[in-house]
Design a protein around this motif. Structure first.
Motif, PDB file in Angstrom:
ATOM      1  N   VAL A 158      -6.603  11.570  13.943  1.00 52.02           N
ATOM      2  CA  VAL A 158      -7.933  11.909  13.437  1.00 52.02           C
ATOM      3  C   VAL A 158      -7.950  11.924  11.911  1.00 52.02           C
ATOM      4  N   PHE A 159      -6.874  12.403  11.306  1.00 49.53           N
ATOM      5  CA  PHE A 159      -6.846  12.571   9.859  1.00 49.53           C
ATOM      6  C   PHE A 159      -6.858  11.244   9.101  1.00 49.53           C
ATOM      7  N   LEU A 160      -6.191  10.230   9.619  1.00 45.52           N
ATOM      8  CA  LEU A 160      -6.026   8.971   8.882  1.00 45.52           C
ATOM      9  C   LEU A 160      -7.349   8.326   8.496  1.00 45.52           C
ATOM     10  N   SER A 190     -12.152   5.785  -0.185  1.00 44.82           N
ATOM     11  CA  SER A 190     -13.090   4.674  -0.375  1.00 44.82           C
ATOM     12  C   SER A 190     -14.361   5.134  -1.082  1.00 44.82           C
ATOM     13  N   VAL A 191     -14.934   6.263  -0.623  1.00 51.06           N
ATOM     14  CA  VAL A 191     -16.169   6.752  -1.234  1.00 51.06           C
ATOM     15  C   VAL A 191     -15.921   7.184  -2.674  1.00 51.06           C
ATOM     16  N   SER A 192     -14.797   7.868  -2.916  1.00 48.11           N
ATOM     17  CA  SER A 192     -14.471   8.286  -4.275  1.00 48.11           C
ATOM     18  C   SER A 192     -14.329   7.084  -5.197  1.00 48.11           C
ATOM     19  N   MET A 193     -13.693   6.025  -4.712  1.00 51.65           N
ATOM     20  CA  MET A 193     -13.522   4.810  -5.521  1.00 51.65           C
ATOM     21  C   MET A 193     -14.872   4.161  -5.810  1.00 51.65           C
ATOM     22  N   LEU A 194     -15.745   4.118  -4.816  1.00 54.55           N
ATOM     23  CA  LEU A 194     -17.051   3.468  -4.998  1.00 54.55           C
ATOM     24  C   LEU A 194     -17.969   4.285  -5.902  1.00 54.55           C
ATOM     25  N   VAL A 195     -17.943   5.602  -5.753  1.00 50.99           N
ATOM     26  CA  VAL A 195     -18.863   6.455  -6.502  1.00 50.99           C
ATOM     27  C   VAL A 195     -18.401   6.652  -7.941  1.00 50.99           C
ATOM     28  N   ILE A 196     -17.100   6.937  -8.119  1.00 50.07           N
ATOM     29  CA  ILE A 196     -16.593   7.327  -9.434  1.00 50.07           C
ATOM     30  C   ILE A 196     -15.845   6.179 -10.125  1.00 50.07           C
ATOM     31  N   GLY A 197     -15.303   5.263  -9.336  1.00 49.78           N
ATOM     32  CA  GLY A 197     -14.509   4.190  -9.912  1.00 49.78           C
ATOM     33  C   GLY A 197     -13.031   4.499  -9.912  1.00 49.78           C
ATOM     34  N   ASN A 198     -12.640   5.608  -9.364  1.00 49.35           N
ATOM     35  CA  ASN A 198     -11.238   5.994  -9.241  1.00 49.35           C
ATOM     36  C   ASN A 198     -11.145   6.962  -8.070  1.00 49.35           C
ATOM     37  N   ILE A 199      -9.948   7.311  -7.676  1.00 50.35           N
ATOM     38  CA  ILE A 199      -9.820   8.227  -6.536  1.00 50.35           C
ATOM     39  C   ILE A 199      -9.644   9.648  -7.037  1.00 50.35           C
ATOM     40  N   TYR A 200     -10.488  10.533  -6.500  1.00 54.41           N
ATOM     41  CA  TYR A 200     -10.484  11.948  -6.847  1.00 54.41           C
ATOM     42  C   TYR A 200     -10.419  12.773  -5.560  1.00 54.41           C
ATOM     43  N   LEU A 201     -10.000  14.022  -5.710  1.00 59.08           N
ATOM     44  CA  LEU A 201     -10.039  15.002  -4.607  1.00 59.08           C
ATOM     45  C   LEU A 201      -9.290  14.517  -3.367  1.00 59.08           C
ATOM     46  N   TYR A 202      -8.265  13.717  -3.563  1.00 58.71           N
ATOM     47  CA  TYR A 202      -7.596  13.093  -2.425  1.00 58.71           C
ATOM     48  C   TYR A 202      -6.725  14.067  -1.626  1.00 58.71           C
ATOM     49  N   LEU A 203      -6.413  15.238  -2.191  1.00 57.53           N
ATOM     50  CA  LEU A 203      -5.622  16.226  -1.452  1.00 57.53           C
ATOM     51  C   LEU A 203      -6.487  17.386  -0.932  1.00 57.53           C
ATOM     52  N   LEU A 204      -7.800  17.246  -1.060  1.00 56.04           N
ATOM     53  CA  LEU A 204      -8.686  18.337  -0.678  1.00 56.04           C
ATOM     54  C   LEU A 204      -8.620  18.643   0.818  1.00 56.04           C
ATOM     55  N   ILE A 262      -0.862   5.375  -1.198  1.00 55.81           N
ATOM     56  CA  ILE A 262      -0.010   4.244  -1.586  1.00 55.81           C
ATOM     57  C   ILE A 262      -0.434   2.985  -0.841  1.00 55.81           C
ATOM     58  N   LEU A 263      -0.634   3.094   0.474  1.00 59.27           N
ATOM     59  CA  LEU A 263      -1.057   1.930   1.261  1.00 59.27           C
ATOM     60  C   LEU A 263      -2.443   1.452   0.841  1.00 59.27           C
ATOM     61  N   TYR A 264      -3.321   2.383   0.539  1.00 55.85           N
ATOM     62  CA  TYR A 264      -4.681   2.043   0.123  1.00 55.85           C
ATOM     63  C   TYR A 264      -4.676   1.248  -1.178  1.00 55.85           C
ATOM     64  N   LEU A 265      -3.918   1.723  -2.160  1.00 52.84           N
ATOM     65  CA  LEU A 265      -3.862   1.020  -3.441  1.00 52.84           C
ATOM     66  C   LEU A 265      -3.152  -0.326  -3.305  1.00 52.84           C
ATOM     67  N   ARG A 266      -2.159  -0.381  -2.439  1.00 50.60           N
ATOM     68  CA  ARG A 266      -1.501  -1.664  -2.169  1.00 50.60           C
ATOM     69  C   ARG A 266      -2.485  -2.647  -1.554  1.00 50.60           C
ATOM     70  N   TYR A 294      -8.932   8.044   4.548  1.00 53.60           N
ATOM     71  CA  TYR A 294      -9.298   6.706   4.076  1.00 53.60           C
ATOM     72  C   TYR A 294     -10.763   6.682   3.630  1.00 53.60           C
ATOM     73  N   SER A 295     -11.632   7.340   4.377  1.00 47.57           N
ATOM     74  CA  SER A 295     -13.050   7.402   4.005  1.00 47.57           C
ATOM     75  C   SER A 295     -13.231   8.116   2.677  1.00 47.57           C
ATOM     76  N   LEU A 296     -12.502   9.193   2.469  1.00 47.59           N
ATOM     77  CA  LEU A 296     -12.593   9.939   1.215  1.00 47.59           C
ATOM     78  C   LEU A 296     -12.164   9.077   0.033  1.00 47.59           C
TER      79      LEU A 296
END
Length: 368
Positions: free
Chosen positions: A44-46, A54-68, A94-98, A50-52
């Motif tokens: 369930v978590f995966l 993707s949305v952070s990258m689209l909204v802000i242009g970088n990944i934020y709050l990824y450990l929330l 790591i897989l996402y950025l790859r 991944y959604s978090l």
């Protein structure tokens, strides 16, 4: 300004949705305490993390709050599940950025792992401090935001964390955290109410021991069938006479004291984990016996019968006694229901033989 508000709203809404999904799922999976439950929570978590990302990258242009999500799981559900989610988050990033073909070097991956470890240690430390819960949570969030600044510096392809991005992430975090705390309290209250309802459904209202409904639930459990040695039915002698002569209130007192004496005596004789007591109905009780440490079944019930002499019920001049029938599961291939029926027949033999005694089925040769 309008764009900033929209971005905050989008990110906050996504965080709230993901948080509700993960806390609801984990809260109910945790109650199962099964390895398969932990596998399912991982699955369930995966997609949620991944959604978090993707949305952070689209909204802000970088990944934020990824450990929330990992922090929420750590504080609101279980530190074990939360700890595993810290590890999973780093792997997914790591897989996402790859996947995005980011030129992520080995040293950058180590920095990312270090940030995850730093946030985990900060979260674990805050959870152990004797501070109000919300302050502990805020401290973990602060450590996470600081580690994100460090990580952002090492992803040059997408730029470092900007002031605008920090405003969006911090504001969205505050909104989501407020909503999630309220939601978690609601879920906790609902789970407690459900547990209370389940307990009331499974317990006899008068004696507070398990009832007939729960007994038949246990009959269907594989563990019950594997662990149970014998089933006994105990019937309080002359209970109708007590009710007729002294009233139902005195009869109820007799049942309560009778059941408590059974329970206390069997704890002393067998140990608290080697039997289970149920109210079968009326003045009848069922005991599921698992093992007999250094005793025979006859000794157990003789000692129990002798213990009834100590039971005094107001207005009842005579000592309590019982009749019982005991049957072994190994003698009945059809399982506990047939064993219970056999014990019931043995109970009637004991009653017809004069009451105050126990009729015990012969132990199968293979179990001697």
């Amino acid at each position: 300004m309008a764009g900033l508000v929209v971005d905050i709203s989008v990110l906050a809404t996504v965080l709230i949705g993901l948080g509700i999904a993960i806390l609801t799922t984990l809260t109910f999976y945790e109650k199962r305490q099964l390895f398969s439950g932990y596998i399912e929570t991982t699955i369930v978590f995966l997609p949620l993390i991944y959604s978090l990302l993707s949305v952070s990258m689209l909204v802000i242009g970088n990944i934020y709050l990824y450990l929330l999500l990992a922090i929420w799981a750590y504080f609101y559900v279980s530190r074990y599940v939360g700890g595993s989610y810290f590890v999973l988050t780093i792997v997914v990033i790591i897989l996402y950025l790859r996947m995005l073909k980011t030129s992520l070097t080995l040293s950058q991956m180590f920095i990312l792992i270090g940030c995850g470890l730093l946030t985990y240690l900060g979260t674990a430390l805050m959870s152990r401090l004797k501070l109000p819960f919300l302050i502990q949570l805020a401290g973990a969030f602060f450590v996470m935001l600081c580690s994100e600044r460090l990580f952002g510096t090492f992803v040059p392809a997408y730029g470092v964390h900007t002031l605008r991005g920090s405003i969006i992430s911090v504001t969205a975090l505050l909104i989501a955290a407020t909503v999630m705390h309220g939601f978690s309290r609601y879920v906790t209250q609902r789970v407690a109410e459900m547990d209370a309802i389940t307990l009331r459904a499974n317990k006899d209202e008068l004696t507070q021991f398990y009832n007939l409904y729960y007994l038949y639930q246990d009959f269907g459990a594989q563990q019950f069938n594997q662990e149970t040695l014998a089933i006994a039915i105990l019937d309080l002698d002359y209970f109708k006479r007590i009710n007729d002569q002294y009233g139902h209130s005195v009869g109820n007192d007799a049942l309560i004291m009778f059941s408590k004496q059974i329970h206390q005596n069997l704890i002393v004789q067998l140990g608290v984990k080697n039997f289970e007591l149920y109210r079968y109905g009326g003045e009848e009780f069922v005991v599921a016996i698992k093992t007999l440490p250094d005793k025979t079944m006859a000794h157990v019930f003789d000692d129990l019968q002798a213990a009834m002499v100590c039971v005094k019920v107001d207005q009842v001049p005579n000592n309590l006694s019982f009749s019982a029938g005991v049957a072994y599961l190994a003698n009945h291939t059809d399982g506990p229901v047939k064993t219970l029926e056999a014990a019931d027949q043995l109970l009637y033999q004991a009653k017809h033989a004069g009451r105050g005694q126990t009729t015990i089925e012969a132990l199968p040769a293979s179990a001697r």
